[in-house]
Design a protein around this motif. Structure first.
Motif, PDB file in Angstrom:
ATOM      1  N   THR A   9      81.155 -49.338  22.419  1.00 65.13           N
ATOM      2  CA  THR A   9      80.368 -48.698  23.965  1.00 65.13           C
ATOM      3  C   THR A   9      81.335 -47.695  23.943  1.00 65.13           C
ATOM      4  O   THR A   9      81.275 -47.449  25.616  1.00 65.13           O
ATOM      5  CB  THR A   9      79.658 -50.134  24.848  1.00 65.13           C
ATOM      6  N   ALA A  10      82.321 -47.046  23.011  1.00 61.76           N
ATOM      7  CA  ALA A  10      83.277 -46.232  24.447  1.00 61.76           C
ATOM      8  C   ALA A  10      82.298 -45.348  23.313  1.00 61.76           C
ATOM      9  O   ALA A  10      81.163 -44.648  23.265  1.00 61.76           O
ATOM     10  CB  ALA A  10      84.592 -45.898  22.934  1.00 61.76           C
ATOM     11  N   HIS A  11      82.726 -43.907  23.765  1.00 64.52           N
ATOM     12  CA  HIS A  11      82.544 -42.280  22.862  1.00 64.52           C
ATOM     13  C   HIS A  11      83.582 -41.648  22.731  1.00 64.52           C
ATOM     14  O   HIS A  11      84.552 -41.354  22.160  1.00 64.52           O
ATOM     15  CB  HIS A  11      81.993 -41.872  23.474  1.00 64.52           C
ATOM     16  N   SER A  12      82.495 -40.867  21.607  1.00 65.39           N
ATOM     17  CA  SER A  12      83.861 -39.877  21.235  1.00 65.39           C
ATOM     18  C   SER A  12      83.956 -38.518  22.061  1.00 65.39           C
ATOM     19  O   SER A  12      82.355 -37.930  22.414  1.00 65.39           O
ATOM     20  CB  SER A  12      83.848 -39.551  19.899  1.00 65.39           C
ATOM     21  N   THR A  13      84.926 -37.025  22.235  1.00 65.95           N
ATOM     22  CA  THR A  13      84.508 -36.222  23.363  1.00 65.95           C
ATOM     23  C   THR A  13      84.958 -34.650  22.078  1.00 65.95           C
ATOM     24  O   THR A  13      86.008 -34.659  21.267  1.00 65.95           O
ATOM     25  CB  THR A  13      85.688 -36.228  24.653  1.00 65.95           C
ATOM     26  N   PRO A  14      84.482 -33.604  22.762  1.00 64.67           N
ATOM     27  CA  PRO A  14      84.833 -33.027  22.055  1.00 64.67           C
ATOM     28  C   PRO A  14      86.573 -32.436  22.229  1.00 64.67           C
ATOM     29  O   PRO A  14      86.773 -31.087  22.588  1.00 64.67           O
ATOM     30  CB  PRO A  14      83.675 -31.780  22.193  1.00 64.67           C
ATOM     31  N   GLU A  15      87.485 -33.268  21.823  1.00 65.04           N
ATOM     32  CA  GLU A  15      88.851 -32.871  22.117  1.00 65.04           C
ATOM     33  C   GLU A  15      89.685 -32.500  21.544  1.00 65.04           C
ATOM     34  O   GLU A  15      89.278 -33.269  20.067  1.00 65.04           O
ATOM     35  CB  GLU A  15      88.692 -33.668  23.031  1.00 65.04           C
TER      36      GLU A  15
END
Length: 247
Positions: A9-15
């Motif tokens: 339940t995490a997420h990937s970020t556009p970085e």
């Protein structure tokens, strides 16, 4: 290369992520999937994973890859899925490796290779062996144990390893208390019993999520060498080759 993030339940970020650059700078396309259950998209989206861990997340990763292949953006014959966990260059819990193994097991024929970093092969063993912090996490994601024992067994890739149709490489920290080395060892026994191609890279002194620079470098280079063996190309990097058994 499809990335399945940890958590789940995490997420990937556009970085900017150096490990992603490792692949793109070597000619790979990369898709980082915020599958159903990822945070940041509202409560309803987050709850898509409740009771469906190993199903919704794997299906979303598979469909992302198939969509790109159908559009002609990537070579559908040379797609890989990789996933891991917290620390080092993976973020989240023990989910990315598990999602990878589920995608390879329950959606065979989509990917030509897979890389599991400290992934769960047997949910039933995991729920008994993991540390207290995550011991009740699976009540929501899978179901209460032992009441949902049958579901745990049905969602365990190690129980259905004969369905896997491509080579797999597994990475494991030998001091991991979240996903103990027994998980990788169970998966290896299942792959070996079926004569499936695999490689196993254990690391002394590493826990859940690789933190040593030399470990991170070796694991990435070993994964690249593995893909070279499987997909038939010679990496430009000067790296130690990886032995792939049963290939």
């Amino acid at each position: 290369v499809v990335l399945s993030h940890g958590g789940p339940t995490a997420h990937s970020t556009p970085e900017f992520v150096l490990s992603n650059q490792f692949w793109t700078s070597r000619g790979f396309a990369v898709v980082d999937v915020n599958y159903g259950g990822s945070t940041g998209y509202g409560r309803e989206y987050r709850r898509r994973l409740n009771g469906n861990w190993g199903v919704v997340d794997a299906a979303d990763c598979v469909n992302a890859a198939k969509w790109l292949a159908d559009r002609g953006e990537v070579d559908g014959r040379r797609m890989a899925i990789r996933g891991g966990s917290a620390g080092g260059y993976f973020r989240g819990g023990s989910a990315g490796g598990y999602c990878t193994l589920c995608a390879l097991t329950f959606f065979p024929g989509v990917f030509g290779a897979g890389a599991s970093y400290f992934g769960i092969g047997d949910l039933e063993t995991f729920v008994k062996d993991t540390h207290k912090y995550e011991s009740r996490y699976l009540d929501t994601l899978v179901g209460p144990y032992p009441e949902a024992k049958d579901v745990y067994r049905q969602r365990s890739p190690a129980n259905y390893a004969d369905r896997i149709a491509c080579p797999v490489i597994l990475f494991q920290g030998l001091e991991d208390l979240v996903v103990p080395p027994t998980q990788a060892e169970e998966m290896i026994r299942a792959l070996e019993a079926k004569g499936l191609p695999y490689a196993y890279i254990p690391f002394e002194g590493e826990q859940h999520g690789f933190r040593k620079a030399e470990t991170i470098r070796r694991s990435l280079e070993a994964e690249l060498s593995f893909y070279g063996r499987v997909f038939g190309f010679e990496p430009a990097d000067r790296i130690d080759p990886v032995e792939v058994k049963n290939l």
